[in-house]
Design a protein around this motif. Structure first.
Motif, mmCIF file in Angstrom:
data_model
loop_
_atom_site.group_PDB
_atom_site.id
_atom_site.type_symbol
_atom_site.label_atom_id
_atom_site.label_comp_id
_atom_site.label_asym_id
_atom_site.label_seq_id
_atom_site.Cartn_x
_atom_site.Cartn_y
_atom_site.Cartn_z
ATOM 1 N N VAL A 189 0.583 -1.270 -0.105
ATOM 2 C CA VAL A 189 -0.172 -0.163 -0.035
ATOM 3 C C VAL A 189 0.885 1.375 0.071
ATOM 4 O O VAL A 189 0.621 2.214 -0.595
ATOM 5 C CB VAL A 189 -1.082 0.241 1.198
ATOM 6 N N SER A 190 1.969 1.054 0.501
ATOM 7 C CA SER A 190 2.950 2.205 0.564
ATOM 8 C C SER A 190 2.992 3.006 -0.691
ATOM 9 O O SER A 190 3.167 4.231 -0.978
ATOM 10 C CB SER A 190 4.200 1.945 1.394
ATOM 11 N N GLY A 191 3.052 2.304 -1.789
ATOM 12 C CA GLY A 191 3.458 2.729 -3.130
ATOM 13 C C GLY A 191 2.298 2.695 -4.112
ATOM 14 O O GLY A 191 2.376 3.157 -5.220
ATOM 15 N N LEU A 192 1.089 2.270 -3.575
ATOM 16 C CA LEU A 192 0.019 2.360 -4.075
ATOM 17 C C LEU A 192 -0.632 3.564 -4.484
ATOM 18 O O LEU A 192 -0.509 4.467 -4.044
ATOM 19 C CB LEU A 192 -1.256 1.641 -3.461
ATOM 20 N N SER A 193 -1.154 3.960 -5.804
ATOM 21 C CA SER A 193 -1.470 5.003 -6.532
ATOM 22 C C SER A 193 -2.980 5.236 -5.649
ATOM 23 O O SER A 193 -3.691 4.168 -5.772
ATOM 24 C CB SER A 193 -1.690 5.149 -7.891
ATOM 25 N N LEU A 194 -3.238 6.060 -5.400
ATOM 26 C CA LEU A 194 -4.472 6.350 -4.745
ATOM 27 C C LEU A 194 -5.897 6.483 -5.888
ATOM 28 O O LEU A 194 -6.955 5.949 -5.522
ATOM 29 C CB LEU A 194 -4.626 8.009 -3.923
ATOM 30 N N GLY A 195 -5.524 6.434 -6.959
ATOM 31 C CA GLY A 195 -6.386 6.223 -8.185
ATOM 32 C C GLY A 195 -6.793 4.718 -8.190
ATOM 33 O O GLY A 195 -7.884 4.416 -8.764
ATOM 34 N N LYS A 196 -6.100 3.851 -7.520
ATOM 35 C CA LYS A 196 -6.421 2.363 -7.590
ATOM 36 C C LYS A 196 -7.200 2.106 -6.572
ATOM 37 O O LYS A 196 -7.902 1.232 -6.532
ATOM 38 C CB LYS A 196 -5.138 1.588 -7.281
ATOM 39 N N ILE A 197 -7.497 3.053 -5.385
ATOM 40 C CA ILE A 197 -8.556 2.644 -4.385
ATOM 41 C C ILE A 197 -9.804 2.663 -5.078
ATOM 42 O O ILE A 197 -10.246 3.779 -5.427
ATOM 43 C CB ILE A 197 -8.117 3.626 -3.394
ATOM 44 N N PRO A 198 -10.642 1.570 -4.743
ATOM 45 C CA PRO A 198 -12.054 1.756 -5.176
ATOM 46 C C PRO A 198 -12.845 2.851 -4.432
ATOM 47 O O PRO A 198 -12.634 3.059 -3.230
ATOM 48 C CB PRO A 198 -12.560 0.332 -4.635
ATOM 49 N N GLY A 199 -13.554 3.838 -5.047
ATOM 50 C CA GLY A 199 -14.053 4.781 -4.535
ATOM 51 C C GLY A 199 -13.520 6.178 -4.799
ATOM 52 O O GLY A 199 -13.874 7.045 -4.896
ATOM 53 N N VAL A 200 -12.163 6.075 -5.290
ATOM 54 C CA VAL A 200 -11.364 7.520 -5.852
ATOM 55 C C VAL A 200 -11.696 7.294 -7.224
ATOM 56 O O VAL A 200 -10.817 6.661 -8.018
ATOM 57 C CB VAL A 200 -10.090 7.210 -5.243
ATOM 58 N N GLY A 201 -12.587 8.364 -7.594
ATOM 59 C CA GLY A 201 -12.715 8.612 -9.096
ATOM 60 C C GLY A 201 -12.116 9.669 -9.384
ATOM 61 O O GLY A 201 -11.061 10.029 -8.879
ATOM 62 N N LYS A 202 -12.194 10.019 -10.486
ATOM 63 C CA LYS A 202 -11.308 10.771 -11.338
ATOM 64 C C LYS A 202 -11.264 12.330 -10.441
ATOM 65 O O LYS A 202 -10.298 13.062 -10.309
ATOM 66 C CB LYS A 202 -11.775 11.287 -12.842
ATOM 67 N N VAL A 203 -12.608 12.962 -10.222
ATOM 68 C CA VAL A 203 -12.679 14.100 -9.665
ATOM 69 C C VAL A 203 -12.055 14.131 -8.228
ATOM 70 O O VAL A 203 -11.334 15.188 -7.806
ATOM 71 C CB VAL A 203 -14.265 14.444 -9.135
ATOM 72 N N THR A 204 -12.085 13.160 -7.501
ATOM 73 C CA THR A 204 -11.372 12.859 -6.068
ATOM 74 C C THR A 204 -10.007 12.788 -6.362
ATOM 75 O O THR A 204 -9.103 13.624 -5.619
ATOM 76 C CB THR A 204 -11.897 11.797 -5.373
ATOM 77 N N GLN A 205 -9.573 12.122 -7.214
ATOM 78 C CA GLN A 205 -8.161 12.064 -7.680
ATOM 79 C C GLN A 205 -7.476 13.432 -8.043
ATOM 80 O O GLN A 205 -6.371 13.736 -7.471
ATOM 81 C CB GLN A 205 -7.779 10.962 -8.743
ATOM 82 N N GLU A 206 -8.100 14.126 -8.760
ATOM 83 C CA GLU A 206 -7.712 15.371 -9.126
ATOM 84 C C GLU A 206 -7.514 16.426 -7.830
ATOM 85 O O GLU A 206 -6.504 16.993 -7.782
ATOM 86 C CB GLU A 206 -8.555 16.150 -10.242
ATOM 87 N N LYS A 207 -8.374 16.133 -7.046
ATOM 88 C CA LYS A 207 -8.398 16.967 -5.769
ATOM 89 C C LYS A 207 -7.353 16.611 -4.864
ATOM 90 O O LYS A 207 -6.584 17.403 -4.409
ATOM 91 C CB LYS A 207 -9.748 16.893 -5.038
ATOM 92 N N LEU A 208 -6.946 15.408 -4.919
ATOM 93 C CA LEU A 208 -6.068 14.829 -4.145
ATOM 94 C C LEU A 208 -4.538 15.442 -4.740
ATOM 95 O O LEU A 208 -3.760 15.938 -3.892
ATOM 96 C CB LEU A 208 -5.939 13.255 -3.906
ATOM 97 N N LYS A 209 -4.436 15.365 -5.978
ATOM 98 C CA LYS A 209 -3.169 16.040 -6.546
ATOM 99 C C LYS A 209 -3.029 17.273 -6.318
ATOM 100 O O LYS A 209 -1.910 17.822 -5.963
ATOM 101 C CB LYS A 209 -3.612 15.521 -8.148
#
Length: 354
Positions: A173-193
């Motif tokens: 999990v330490s190296g796992l991209s957040l976009g791979k987590i179920p529930g993290v869609g494109k909008v959430t991923q962009e906000k995280l970035k």
């Protein structure tokens, strides 16, 4: 420690078509609606994916990416029958099965004594049974928690599996991209970035309060997932969360009057689905969904105890304010169902007058 397997069939609908019609093999193939009817791709085989074709893509665009794409309309009854075969195979290995769709499911095999109790060997056996009895391949993920099993099942596709042992969770999990987590869609991923967060390790360095500030309740979920935690168990009897109906239009529409006319045409089918569901749970909200000409979509919902044509009309008016000049290509309506409260009456149906 639990032993969770996530089984995901490989390009399921397309694979069934290639199995039944060998002439489709080794050619780009997609199951979906015709381009002249504003259809979308349900699924496609790996040959088509090499051209950039993807599920939920407009068929017209897919045909531009891959002019030689073979398009078939799909045979849902056949897919359901094959899905039942696969479910019967799952039943041999566990009583704790959570279907997610026709082509994927979670299994808790913690108490399974077959194959020395090894989840890795059980997953291999399930995949071998599926291939022998249906002629189709499946991929699997094995992990001590649900979300990691799902992530893992995608890592060695097609026709492979990936195992995350309890000892390997922290490193994985330490190296796992957040976009791979179920529930993290494109909008959430962009906000995280925008917050400088792209991996689980970076989220681990954040405070739960900061995540809650930016993501509300999902912040707590994100914190747990970033640490490899998922307390959810397998839910063999998943309650449906909504009953709804939608239609993709042959041509874009622009006026509220046209949208109301489409909505009126959907109400008989919504009533039919409500009646067929036979649900004993209460309605707790009404939902209107619109998809615009640029494929972006919006939903408007409001708490309600029963279906109301007037409320649907009001929700539609609100949704249309977000069109900003764009045409409407899809209209949908739904009722949301209470997760727990039960009642003795069947769901109320809509008065057909609009």
């Amino acid at each position: 420690m639990k032993k969770i397997i996530h089984i995901d069939m490989d390009c399921f609908f397309a694979a069934v078509e290639m199995r039944d019609f060998p002439e489709y093999r080794d050619k780009p193939l997609a199951v979906g609606g015709a381009s002249e009817r504003r259809g979308v791709i349900s699924t496609c085989n790996y040959e088509a994916r090499r051209f950039g074709v993807r599920s939920a893509m407009a068929t017209a665009y897919a045909m531009r990416l891959c002019p030689d794409l073979i398009l078939v309309p799909g045979r849902m009854e056949v897919y359901k029958q094959v899905s039942q075969q696969i479910r019967a195979i799952f039943d041999r290995y566990s009583d704790l099965i959570e279907p997610l769709s026709l082509d994927e499911a979670y299994l808790d095999v913690s108490d399974c004594q077959l194959h020395q109790g090894s989840a890795t060997l059980i997953a291999e056996a399930i995949r071998a049974d599926i291939l022998a009895e249906t002629g189709l391949t499946a991929s699997a993920g094995v992990a001590p928690v649900k979300f990691l099993a799902k992530v893992a099942s995608d890592l060695n596709k097609p026709n492979g599996q990936y195992v995350i042992t309890p000892a390997a969770v922290a490193g994985f999990v330490s190296g796992l991209s957040l976009g791979k987590i179920p529930g993290v869609g494109k909008v959430t991923q962009e906000k995280l970035k925008t917050l400088g967060l792209e991996t689980c390790a970076q989220v681990q360095a954040c405070s739960p309060a900061m995540l809650a500030q930016h993501f509300g309740k999902f912040g707590a979920v994100l914190w747990e997932r970033a640490h490899g935690r998922d307390e959810r168990g397998i839910s063999p009897h998943r309650e449906r969360k909504s009953v709804g109906v939608e239609t993709t239009l042959a041509k874009d529409i622009h006026s509220e009057a046209d949208c109301l006319q489409v909505m009126a045409s959907l109400i008989p089918e919504l009533n039919r689905r409500i009646g067929r569901s036979g649900s004993a749970r209460r309605i707790h909200k009404l939902v209107v969904k619109l998809k615009f000409s640029d494929f972006r979509q919006t939903t408007i919902e409001q708490r309600a105890d029963e279906p109301s044509v007037k409320l649907y009309q009001a929700l539609l008016s609100q949704a249309l304010t977000r069109a900003e000049g764009r045409g409407i290509r899809l209209v949908g309506i739904a009722v949301g169902l209470s997760a727990s409260e039960a009642c003795s009456e069947r769901l109320t149906q809509l008065d057909l007058a609009l």
